[in-house]
Design an enzyme around this catalytic site. Sequence first.
Site, PDB file in Angstrom:
ATOM      1  CD1 TRP A   1      -3.125  -1.075   0.629  1.00  0.00           C
ATOM      2  CD2 TRP A   1      -1.790  -2.370   1.878  1.00  0.00           C
ATOM      3  NE1 TRP A   1      -3.771  -2.274   0.839  1.00  0.00           N
ATOM      4  CE2 TRP A   1      -2.980  -3.077   1.602  1.00  0.00           C
ATOM      5  CE3 TRP A   1      -0.793  -2.971   2.649  1.00  0.00           C
ATOM      6  CZ2 TRP A   1      -3.199  -4.359   2.077  1.00  0.00           C
ATOM      7  CZ3 TRP A   1      -1.017  -4.263   3.120  1.00  0.00           C
ATOM      8  CH2 TRP A   1      -2.215  -4.950   2.823  1.00  0.00           C
TER       9      TRP A   1
ATOM     10  CG  HIS B   1      -6.980  -1.686   3.898  1.00  0.00           C
ATOM     11  ND1 HIS B   1      -6.086  -2.733   3.883  1.00  0.00           N
ATOM     12  CD2 HIS B   1      -6.710  -1.015   5.049  1.00  0.00           C
ATOM     13  CE1 HIS B   1      -5.319  -2.689   4.955  1.00  0.00           C
ATOM     14  NE2 HIS B   1      -5.685  -1.654   5.688  1.00  0.00           N
TER      15      HIS B   1
ATOM     16  NE  ARG C   1      -5.118   0.765  -1.869  1.00  0.00           N
ATOM     17  CZ  ARG C   1      -5.352  -0.506  -2.211  1.00  0.00           C
ATOM     18  NH1 ARG C   1      -4.860  -0.989  -3.334  1.00  0.00           N
ATOM     19  NH2 ARG C   1      -6.093  -1.273  -1.443  1.00  0.00           N
TER      20      ARG C   1
ATOM     21  CD  GLN D   1     -10.573  -1.985   0.016  1.00  0.00           C
ATOM     22  OE1 GLN D   1     -10.745  -2.030   1.225  1.00  0.00           O
ATOM     23  NE2 GLN D   1      -9.403  -2.132  -0.570  1.00  0.00           N
TER      24      GLN D   1
ATOM     25  CB  VAL E   1      -6.806 -13.667   5.404  1.00  0.00           C
ATOM     26  CG1 VAL E   1      -7.911 -12.680   5.706  1.00  0.00           C
ATOM     27  CG2 VAL E   1      -6.147 -13.364   4.055  1.00  0.00           C
TER      28      VAL E   1
ATOM     29  CB  ALA F   1     -11.988 -11.021   6.296  1.00  0.00           C
TER      30      ALA F   1
HETATM   31  C1  LIG Z   1      -9.725  -7.288  10.765  1.00  0.00           C
HETATM   32  C2  LIG Z   1      -9.696  -7.733   9.299  1.00  0.00           C
HETATM   33  C3  LIG Z   1      -9.371  -9.034   8.954  1.00  0.00           C
HETATM   34  C4  LIG Z   1      -9.340  -9.439   7.636  1.00  0.00           C
HETATM   35  C5  LIG Z   1      -9.654  -8.517   6.636  1.00  0.00           C
HETATM   36  O1  LIG Z   1      -9.620  -8.978   5.332  1.00  0.00           O
HETATM   37  C6  LIG Z   1     -10.122  -8.099   4.306  1.00  0.00           C
HETATM   38  C7  LIG Z   1      -9.695  -8.683   3.017  1.00  0.00           C
HETATM   39  N1  LIG Z   1      -9.525  -8.005   1.922  1.00  0.00           N
HETATM   40  C8  LIG Z   1      -9.090  -8.766   0.912  1.00  0.00           C
HETATM   41  C9  LIG Z   1      -8.851  -8.253  -0.428  1.00  0.00           C
HETATM   42  O2  LIG Z   1      -8.553  -8.939  -1.353  1.00  0.00           O
HETATM   43  N2  LIG Z   1      -8.938  -6.979  -0.571  1.00  0.00           N
HETATM   44  C10 LIG Z   1      -8.663  -6.340  -1.842  1.00  0.00           C
HETATM   45  C11 LIG Z   1      -9.476  -6.882  -2.976  1.00  0.00           C
HETATM   46  C12 LIG Z   1      -9.597  -5.872  -4.042  1.00  0.00           C
HETATM   47  S1  LIG Z   1      -9.376  -4.343  -3.235  1.00  0.00           S
HETATM   48  O3  LIG Z   1     -10.604  -3.636  -3.214  1.00  0.00           O
HETATM   49  O4  LIG Z   1      -8.244  -3.685  -3.750  1.00  0.00           O
HETATM   50  C13 LIG Z   1      -9.004  -4.892  -1.649  1.00  0.00           C
HETATM   51  C14 LIG Z   1      -8.919 -10.064   1.241  1.00  0.00           C
HETATM   52  S2  LIG Z   1      -9.309 -10.285   2.865  1.00  0.00           S
HETATM   53  C15 LIG Z   1      -9.995  -7.209   6.951  1.00  0.00           C
HETATM   54  C16 LIG Z   1     -10.022  -6.810   8.274  1.00  0.00           C
END
Ligand SMILES: Cc1ccc(OCc2nc(C(=O)N[C@H]3CCS(=O)(=O)C3)cs2)cc1
Length: 328
Positions: A155, A169, A195, A209, A252, A296
């Site tokens: 990031w 995010h 970002r 997001q 994760v 998540a």
């Molecule tokens: C406390 C907590 C624990 C786990 C979490 O997992 C959030 C997650 N996000 C992703 C992911 O792939 N995000 C990107 C996808 C496209 S994007 O919009 O650029 C962001 C995978 S798991 C969040 C918070």
Amino acid sequence: AQSIEDLTQNALQELSQIDNPDELEQWRVRILGRRGELTGILRGLAQLDLEERRQVGALGNQAKAALEEGLEKRGRDISEARLAQVADLERIDVTLPGRPVATGRLHPTTQVLREITDAFVAMGFSIVEGPEVEWDHYNFEMLNIPQGHPARDMWNTLWVDYPMLLRTHTSPMQARVMESVQPPVRVIVPGKCYRYEATDATHEWHFYQVEGLAVDEGITFADLKGTLYEFARRLFGTERKVRFRCDYFPFVEPGVDMSIDCFSCSGWIEIMGAGMVHPRVLAGVGYDPEKYTGFAFGLGPERIAMLKYGIDDIRHFYSNDLRFLRQF
Ligand SMILES: Cc1ccc(OCc2nc(C(=O)N[C@H]3CCS(=O)(=O)C3)cs2)cc1
């Protein structure tokens, strides 16, 4: 008598040249008005002897009648000509289709955000929102991204004033939720993120997001797959197939990205990331990772909209060009 004759001929001659109401009124005043030319002559009758006065008087009245009739007709001709001209200009073609009423509309991002959140709300998730200006602590440390960890390079961060930042995010809000409630947790977090990146056709420095989190006793990877599969079908049609492949996110373990089968080609289109919440993240918010598990996920609504509507440049969303926005 001759002068009445001459006056009448001249006046009628002038009258035939007049084509507007103002000149007509001036003519009336000049000829027939209280101090008009004809009125003047008729006043002069008093000096004549009885016989002459009768003759000239009669002539005068004839002249007056002729002039008044001429005035009346000219007035009608002028107004009819005027009406004909206006009628042509202001003609309304009643067979034309009605003009569409310009109605307000929701921004395409908002429409997709609502579709996404509706799908998860229907599956028992609650919508929560959080601050866009965050602390490093919630945006990174609470997500198993410690200071100096190379994962931070995923990031490019906009710092307000270290350790204050613009969230990269919406994940910090999930940490905030877990800090304040005990499981079960089922939340959806939509919101704006930032970002420090050069903008191009697929990157904007500010974007939306939607992330989600489900924590409870006995949650398994199958719950993750089933929930996201149902989400994909709700958004992209029930004939959709999904594919999960390994991916790395610090918060994760295991991490996956999920693709759907392309409706028009034979390929796979990645639409989101997900994974089982890292035990260190659960411990960090005071949950017992031996007792609770969770999954998540995260996705970008602009990317979803681009897939859905065939938009080729993410910069269209926030350049406020009505030619783009009016299509939604
Ligand atoms: C406390 C907590 C624990 C786990 C979490 O997992 C959030 C997650 N996000 C992703 C992911 O792939 N995000 C990107 C996808 C496209 S994007 O919009 O650029 C962001 C995978 S798991 C969040 C918070």
